[in-house]
Design a protein around this motif. Structure first.
Motif, PDB file in Angstrom:
ATOM      1  N   UNK A  44      -7.457   5.646  -0.792  1.00  0.00           N
ATOM      2  CA  UNK A  44      -6.729   5.144   0.980  1.00  0.00           C
ATOM      3  C   UNK A  44      -6.442   6.171   1.451  1.00  0.00           C
ATOM      4  N   UNK A  45      -4.273   6.546   0.468  1.00  0.00           N
ATOM      5  CA  UNK A  45      -3.692   7.386   1.291  1.00  0.00           C
ATOM      6  C   UNK A  45      -2.727   7.750   0.053  1.00  0.00           C
ATOM      7  N   UNK A  46      -2.215   9.427  -0.685  1.00  0.00           N
ATOM      8  CA  UNK A  46      -1.462   9.146  -1.489  1.00  0.00           C
ATOM      9  C   UNK A  46      -0.056   8.379  -1.987  1.00  0.00           C
ATOM     10  N   UNK A  47       0.367   7.626  -0.460  1.00  0.00           N
ATOM     11  CA  UNK A  47       1.191   6.360  -0.778  1.00  0.00           C
ATOM     12  C   UNK A  47       0.781   5.173  -1.219  1.00  0.00           C
ATOM     13  N   UNK A  48      -0.973   4.926  -1.544  1.00  0.00           N
ATOM     14  CA  UNK A  48      -0.933   3.681  -2.001  1.00  0.00           C
ATOM     15  C   UNK A  48      -1.608   4.244  -2.738  1.00  0.00           C
ATOM     16  N   UNK A  49      -1.854   3.037  -3.638  1.00  0.00           N
ATOM     17  CA  UNK A  49      -2.929   2.356  -4.921  1.00  0.00           C
ATOM     18  C   UNK A  49      -3.712   1.386  -5.364  1.00  0.00           C
ATOM     19  N   UNK A  50      -4.843   0.862  -5.497  1.00  0.00           N
ATOM     20  CA  UNK A  50      -5.397   0.106  -4.825  1.00  0.00           C
ATOM     21  C   UNK A  50      -5.946   0.251  -6.797  1.00  0.00           C
ATOM     22  N   UNK A  51      -6.179  -1.509  -6.782  1.00  0.00           N
ATOM     23  CA  UNK A  51      -6.966  -1.804  -8.319  1.00  0.00           C
ATOM     24  C   UNK A  51      -7.125  -3.448  -8.356  1.00  0.00           C
ATOM     25  N   UNK A  52      -8.494  -3.883  -8.846  1.00  0.00           N
ATOM     26  CA  UNK A  52      -9.374  -4.824  -9.019  1.00  0.00           C
ATOM     27  C   UNK A  52      -8.951  -5.201 -11.059  1.00  0.00           C
ATOM     28  N   UNK A  53      -8.043  -6.798 -10.486  1.00  0.00           N
ATOM     29  CA  UNK A  53      -8.440  -6.963 -12.364  1.00  0.00           C
ATOM     30  C   UNK A  53      -8.993  -8.745 -12.457  1.00  0.00           C
ATOM     31  N   UNK A  54      -9.729  -8.877 -13.045  1.00  0.00           N
ATOM     32  CA  UNK A  54     -10.840  -9.885 -13.438  1.00  0.00           C
ATOM     33  C   UNK A  54      -9.445 -11.302 -13.988  1.00  0.00           C
TER      34      UNK A  54
ATOM     35  N   UNK B  97      -7.478  -8.678  -6.131  1.00  0.00           N
ATOM     36  CA  UNK B  97      -7.493  -7.077  -5.279  1.00  0.00           C
ATOM     37  C   UNK B  97      -6.551  -7.048  -4.829  1.00  0.00           C
ATOM     38  N   UNK B  98      -5.739  -5.759  -5.732  1.00  0.00           N
ATOM     39  CA  UNK B  98      -3.805  -5.567  -6.047  1.00  0.00           C
ATOM     40  C   UNK B  98      -4.191  -4.226  -5.180  1.00  0.00           C
ATOM     41  N   UNK B  99      -2.940  -4.170  -3.659  1.00  0.00           N
ATOM     42  CA  UNK B  99      -2.919  -2.789  -3.175  1.00  0.00           C
ATOM     43  C   UNK B  99      -0.885  -2.869  -2.580  1.00  0.00           C
ATOM     44  N   UNK B 100      -0.966  -1.537  -4.043  1.00  0.00           N
ATOM     45  CA  UNK B 100      -0.012  -0.998  -4.559  1.00  0.00           C
ATOM     46  C   UNK B 100       1.075   0.172  -3.279  1.00  0.00           C
ATOM     47  N   UNK B 101       1.818  -0.132  -2.806  1.00  0.00           N
ATOM     48  CA  UNK B 101       2.346   0.790  -1.267  1.00  0.00           C
ATOM     49  C   UNK B 101       3.978   1.215  -1.142  1.00  0.00           C
ATOM     50  N   UNK B 102       4.127   1.918  -1.294  1.00  0.00           N
ATOM     51  CA  UNK B 102       5.337   2.207  -0.532  1.00  0.00           C
ATOM     52  C   UNK B 102       5.245   3.227   0.923  1.00  0.00           C
TER      53      UNK B 102
END
Length: 426
Positions: free
Chosen positions: A254-264, A195-200
């Protein structure tokens, strides 16, 4: 006779004759039983990383050679040492040797690894030690001063304040399954989901929306290394979901400045290493801008065999099928996107630098249960051998029991046969 018998009992109980006699010390000296030193000691200094490695790295008494030890993806060599030294030292800058850097909410994290890659000595073609890779990490708090010295100057110029208002801090973190906290350990079993979370972190900047433009997985922190596996491509298409994986962006955000994604999770088939690194190119746009082919987050849904965006209309994902979403390497700048604002604001923005894009690496992600994660390829653990033996014994027992039942049934059937006499007419 009594003394010999006592020494024999002591030898059996303590495992050696040297433990059966009291330790002797020279006059003025004191004998202490000290704990053994760790094989790898890391010191995180203000601008330097110091790694001290015991030559008895594996604890077997077989000393490793300093020439077989390197640090980081750039294979930095250790400091020169004497043959009599029992340790090997590395002293490198935090940004040297290809060290990776990650920004979290509370710390700056510098990561690298110590590599032991033995080579045959002399004319021999055999090795007596294993290849090993030790992850190394240094964390520096972001909300406090890491130096013991005073910070000078104690006043902040107005120009510095203006620049800090537009400074953007990007981060990419491994999260727990509930997305509530950062993952404590970077270890995985093959088949698990990361579970990866990119954020600014925008500070006092105008509201922004974050996008993951491109992601690639490699065996080292270098993005262009080979082999590699592309996870996100074409300005936000999560192409890893096209295979047998369920990788996808999480919707809604969850917020515009956050993007979450999953990788097998996966590993490279023709490589024995059990670690990978994921490098992602992140960028931002104004939060009120409508997503387009250059700024999107699209996932492939296997049940419908179609691409779906996290936000915006479905047509922004149509280019994911063709693999041509805008011009390669083209990205819009905030100053261009905000031309409709007042002229005075545009002039002020043109005099200030705005960081809108960043490449962040997360790793190493460590896989457990792979053949090479113990440093010896082709080896079988004692637990596995025991389980295999029990399984074979069970199969043999069941086979013999089945054969016995079949033979017993045939014997009972034969014993119940009755021979009927046949009368012959006279």
């Amino acid at each position: 006779m009594g003394l010999s018998h006592g020494l024999f009992i002591c030898f059996l109980l303590l495992g050696g004759m040297e433990l059966c006699y009291p330790q002797t010390t020279s006059p003025g000296e004191t004998y202490y039983s000290l704990p053994s030193r760790p094989p790898v000691v890391v010191e995180c200094l203000e601008a330097q990383l110091v790694v001290t490695v015991s030559k008895n790295l594996f604890g077997t008494g077989k000393l490793v050679r300093p020439a077989d030890l390197t640090l980081g993806p750039e294979n930095c060599e250790p400091l020169a040492s004497m043959d009599a030294d029992d340790v090997v030292r590395f002293e490198v800058g935090l940004h040297e040797c290809g060290n990776g850097m990650q920004v979290t909410d509370s710390a700056l994290v510098y990561s690298t690894f110590l590599l032991h890659s033995p080579r045959p000595a002399g004319n021999l073609s055999i090795l007596r030690t294993n290849r090993a890779e030790v992850p190394i990490e240094c964390r520096y708090p972001r909300h406090s001063n890491v130096s013991s010295q005073a910070v000078l100057p104690t006043w902040v110029p107005f120009r510095t304040t203006m620049l800090s208002e537009e400074k953007l801090v990007f981060s990419l973190r491994l999260m727990e399954e509930d997305w509530g906290s950062e993952k404590r350990s970077p270890t995985f079993q093959l088949g698990d989901v990361a579970h990866l979370q990119a954020e600014v972190h925008t500070g006092s900047h105008v509201p922004l929306r974050l996008f993951v433009d491109h992601c690639v997985a490699t065996l080292t922190p270098t993005r262009n290394a080979s082999p590699h596996h592309t996870i996100v491509d074409f300005h936000g298409c999560l192409v890893d979901g096209l295979s047998d994986a369920s990788s996808a962006f999480k919707s809604p955000r969850p917020r515009p400045e956050t993007l979450q994604f999953t990788v097998d999770m996966f590993h490279f088939a023709n490589d024995s290493r059990n670690t990978i690194y994921i490098t992602c190119h992140l960028k931002v746009t104004p939060a009120d801008q409508v997503p387009d082919q250059l700024n999107k987050a699209c996932s492939f849904i296997k049940s419908t065999k179609r691409w779906y965006p996290v936000e915006g209309t479905a047509d922004v994902c149509h280019c994911c099928n063709k693999g041509s979403c805008g011009l390669p390497g083209h990205s819009r700048r905030l100053s261009h996107l905000e031309r409709g604002r007042r002229k005075s604001a545009s002039r002020a923005r043109s005099r200030r630098h705005v960081t809108e894009e960043a490449e962040i690496t997360v790793g190493p992600l460590i896989f457990l249960g792979k053949a090479g994660d113990r440093g010896v390829e082709g080896s079988t653990s004692p637990h596995t051998s025991v389980m295999l033996g029990l399984g074979l014994a069970t199969v043999v027992s069941l086979t013999l029991a089945t054969m016995g039942l079949v033979l017993a049934r045939r014997h009972r059937t034969a014993s119940r046969l009755v021979i009927c006499p046949v009368s012959v007419p006279q």
